[in-house]
Enzyme design. Structure first.
Site, short mmCIF file in Angstrom:
data_model
loop_
_atom_site.label_atom_id
_atom_site.label_comp_id
_atom_site.label_asym_id
_atom_site.label_seq_id
_atom_site.Cartn_x
_atom_site.Cartn_y
_atom_site.Cartn_z
N LYS A 1 0.82 -1.22 0.00
CA LYS A 1 0.00 0.00 0.00
C LYS A 1 0.85 1.27 0.00
O LYS A 1 0.44 2.28 -0.56
CB LYS A 1 -0.97 0.00 1.19
CG LYS A 1 -2.08 -1.02 1.02
CD LYS A 1 -3.26 -0.79 1.95
CE LYS A 1 -4.39 -1.75 1.58
NZ LYS A 1 -5.56 -1.65 2.40
N LYS B 1 -5.43 -9.43 -5.59
CA LYS B 1 -6.56 -9.75 -4.72
C LYS B 1 -7.74 -8.82 -5.00
O LYS B 1 -7.52 -7.62 -5.24
CB LYS B 1 -6.08 -9.55 -3.27
CG LYS B 1 -7.06 -9.92 -2.21
CD LYS B 1 -6.53 -9.52 -0.84
CE LYS B 1 -6.65 -8.03 -0.59
NZ LYS B 1 -7.64 -7.64 0.42
N LYS C 1 -11.57 -3.62 -2.18
CA LYS C 1 -12.54 -2.50 -2.19
C LYS C 1 -11.94 -1.29 -2.86
O LYS C 1 -12.58 -0.62 -3.66
CB LYS C 1 -12.87 -2.08 -0.75
CG LYS C 1 -13.73 -2.99 0.01
CD LYS C 1 -13.98 -2.35 1.38
CE LYS C 1 -13.61 -3.27 2.50
NZ LYS C 1 -12.31 -3.07 3.09
N1 AQP Z 1 -10.19 -10.75 -2.00
C1 AQP Z 1 -10.48 -11.27 -0.81
N2 AQP Z 1 -10.76 -12.58 -0.69
C2 AQP Z 1 -11.07 -13.11 0.52
N3 AQP Z 1 -11.13 -12.37 1.66
C3 AQP Z 1 -10.88 -11.06 1.57
N4 AQP Z 1 -10.87 -10.06 2.47
C4 AQP Z 1 -10.55 -8.90 1.85
N5 AQP Z 1 -10.34 -9.11 0.55
C5 AQP Z 1 -10.54 -10.43 0.33
C6 AQP Z 1 -11.19 -10.22 3.87
O1 AQP Z 1 -12.24 -9.32 4.18
C7 AQP Z 1 -12.07 -8.85 5.51
C8 AQP Z 1 -12.16 -7.35 5.54
O2 AQP Z 1 -11.06 -6.77 4.91
P1 AQP Z 1 -10.58 -5.32 5.36
O3 AQP Z 1 -11.65 -4.35 5.19
O4 AQP Z 1 -10.00 -5.39 6.72
O5 AQP Z 1 -9.42 -4.95 4.42
P2 AQP Z 1 -8.65 -5.71 3.33
O6 AQP Z 1 -8.30 -7.08 3.75
O7 AQP Z 1 -7.52 -4.85 2.91
O8 AQP Z 1 -9.82 -5.76 2.24
P3 AQP Z 1 -9.96 -5.00 0.88
O9 AQP Z 1 -11.29 -5.32 0.33
O10 AQP Z 1 -8.78 -5.31 0.02
O11 AQP Z 1 -9.97 -3.49 1.29
P4 AQP Z 1 -8.98 -2.31 0.94
O12 AQP Z 1 -9.04 -2.16 -0.55
O13 AQP Z 1 -9.53 -1.15 1.67
O14 AQP Z 1 -7.62 -2.70 1.42
C9 AQP Z 1 -10.75 -9.40 6.02
O15 AQP Z 1 -10.99 -10.53 6.82
C10 AQP Z 1 -10.04 -9.78 4.76
O16 AQP Z 1 -9.12 -10.82 4.96
#
Ligand code: AQP
Length: 337
Positions: free
Chosen positions: A118, A200, A203
């Site tokens: 990031k 991956k 969001k």
């Molecule tokens: N692609 C994914 N596949 C499976 N699990 C996922 N998680 C996130 N992306 C995937 C799981 O969702 C939960 C919440 O995630 P988070 O909001 O703490 O942040 P993150 O893991 O960084 O998720 P994002 O969607 O990728 O958000 P951004 O873009 O903001 O960084 C966690 O349990 C995560 O493992």
């Protein structure tokens, strides 16, 4: 500390964008499924959502935070069985994070792959982004958590939490921090981007790239468009151990949404052309999200209900977090207030 003999589960999602099917199958779906077996605490981790301040629009941030809380309920988290609250409503998270900050070696933080990904080459990156795992450790440790249901991307952060808890317990034995374990689902733990299966599903990427993710609130026509244009290959290979990354991603998603075995799925789709798999996946995704969207629509009409759930949740969370925080303070030698 726990209800009856039940172990405690803690997890959360950042309100950094629209929740996608990866967040659902990697995290929230398993929270809902295991609700009866544990004492559950689910938090909308809003303090984590400001670690990239350039991405924060205050009005949208407020709306997204409430959207995530409503989606917890819509995905089947039952407030009668689980505590639901906003992280920033329980001050102990920030307070415990400070104490843990002073005990966490900086070198451990620089090793975190999510920070490296990031931060990239951005030299003006905020301290909060580096410090994210310490706040996450505070979130988990404050509740004497036994299990943390998360997707695979969070595994390294849970390991950091375990190492930090062990270090604190060694330095200040009275802290008695519970060492948590990750709970990673057997399928759907790492859903990849539909447009690019080498990254991956995320969001923040979905905010700017159409066709990257399936949003939990997406219309069936958008879900169809995203899946039908998902990146595949020309190998016509729909077997789990032989498929290329794009097709493997579709097979994995199909497996978790259908509940079918790999053998059944391969028998149905191998050698059939990817169109058949994609169409079947559209049906499964639309069917899985339809009840979530219906419940969500009902909740948007009862804002007071949601706010009351969050207030009650914060009260219960605070009562648990305050005890652990006091234990940690006491173990470190702070004078009691
Ligand atoms: N692609 C994914 N596949 C499976 N699990 C996922 N998680 C996130 N992306 C995937 C799981 O969702 C939960 C919440 O995630 P988070 O909001 O703490 O942040 P993150 O893991 O960084 O998720 P994002 O969607 O990728 O958000 P951004 O873009 O903001 O960084 C966690 O349990 C995560 O493992």
């Amino acid at each position: 500390m726990t209800v009856g003999q039940k172990q405690r589960v803690f997890s959360g999602v950042q309100p950094t964008g629209k929740l996608h099917i990866g967040n659902y199958v990697g995290a929230i779906k398993q929270w809902a499924e295991h609700q009866d077996s544990y004492d559950n605490i689910f938090c909308v981790v809003d303090l984590h959502a400001v670690t990239i301040p350039e991405a924060v629009d205050p009005k949208q941030f407020r709306a997204k935070t409430l959207e995530v809380a409503a989606l917890y309920l819509a995905c089947g988290i039952d407030p009668a069985k689980s505590t639901i609250f906003l992280q920033s409503h329980v001050a102990e998270h920030s307070q415990a994070a400070w104490l843990l900050n002073c005990l966490a070696p900086l070198g451990w933080l620089y090793r975190m792959t999510q920070f490296k990904a990031k931060a990239g080459s951005n030299e003006s990156v905020g301290t909060g982004l580096l410090d994210y795992p310490v706040l996450m450790a505070a979130d988990i440790l404050l509740y004497d958590t036994h299990k943390v249901p998360v997707g695979e991307d969070q595994k390294q952060h849970i390991e950091f939490t375990r190492d930090l808890a062990q270090r604190v317990n060694t330095m200040f034995p009275g802290a008695g921090l519970v060492i948590p374990e990750p709970m990673i689902p057997p399928a759907g733990a790492r859903v990849m981007g539909l447009d690019d299966p080498t990254v991956k599903m995320s969001k923040s990427i979905a905010e700017t790239k159409k066709g990257h993710a399936i949003g939990l609130l997406d219309a069936p026509s958008d879900i169809k468009k995203a899946i039908m244009s998902a990146q595949t290959d020309s190998a016509n290979e729909a077997r789990f151990d032989h498929a290329g990354p794009g097709v493997r991603n579709l097979l994995d998603l199909y497996q978790v949404l259908s509940g079918q075995s790999r053998e059944e799925i391969e028998a149905e789709f191998h050698g059939q052309g990817y169109g058949k798999l994609k169409k079947a996946l559209v049906e499964r995704a639309v069917a899985a999200l339809e009840p979530v969207q219906a419940r969500y629509a009902g909740l948007t009409e009862s804002k007071d209900y949601l706010e009351a759930i969050l207030r009650q949740g914060a009260e219960r969370a605070r009562s648990i977090a305050a005890r652990t925080h006091a234990r940690l303070r006491d173990a470190m030698g702070f004078v009691a207030p």
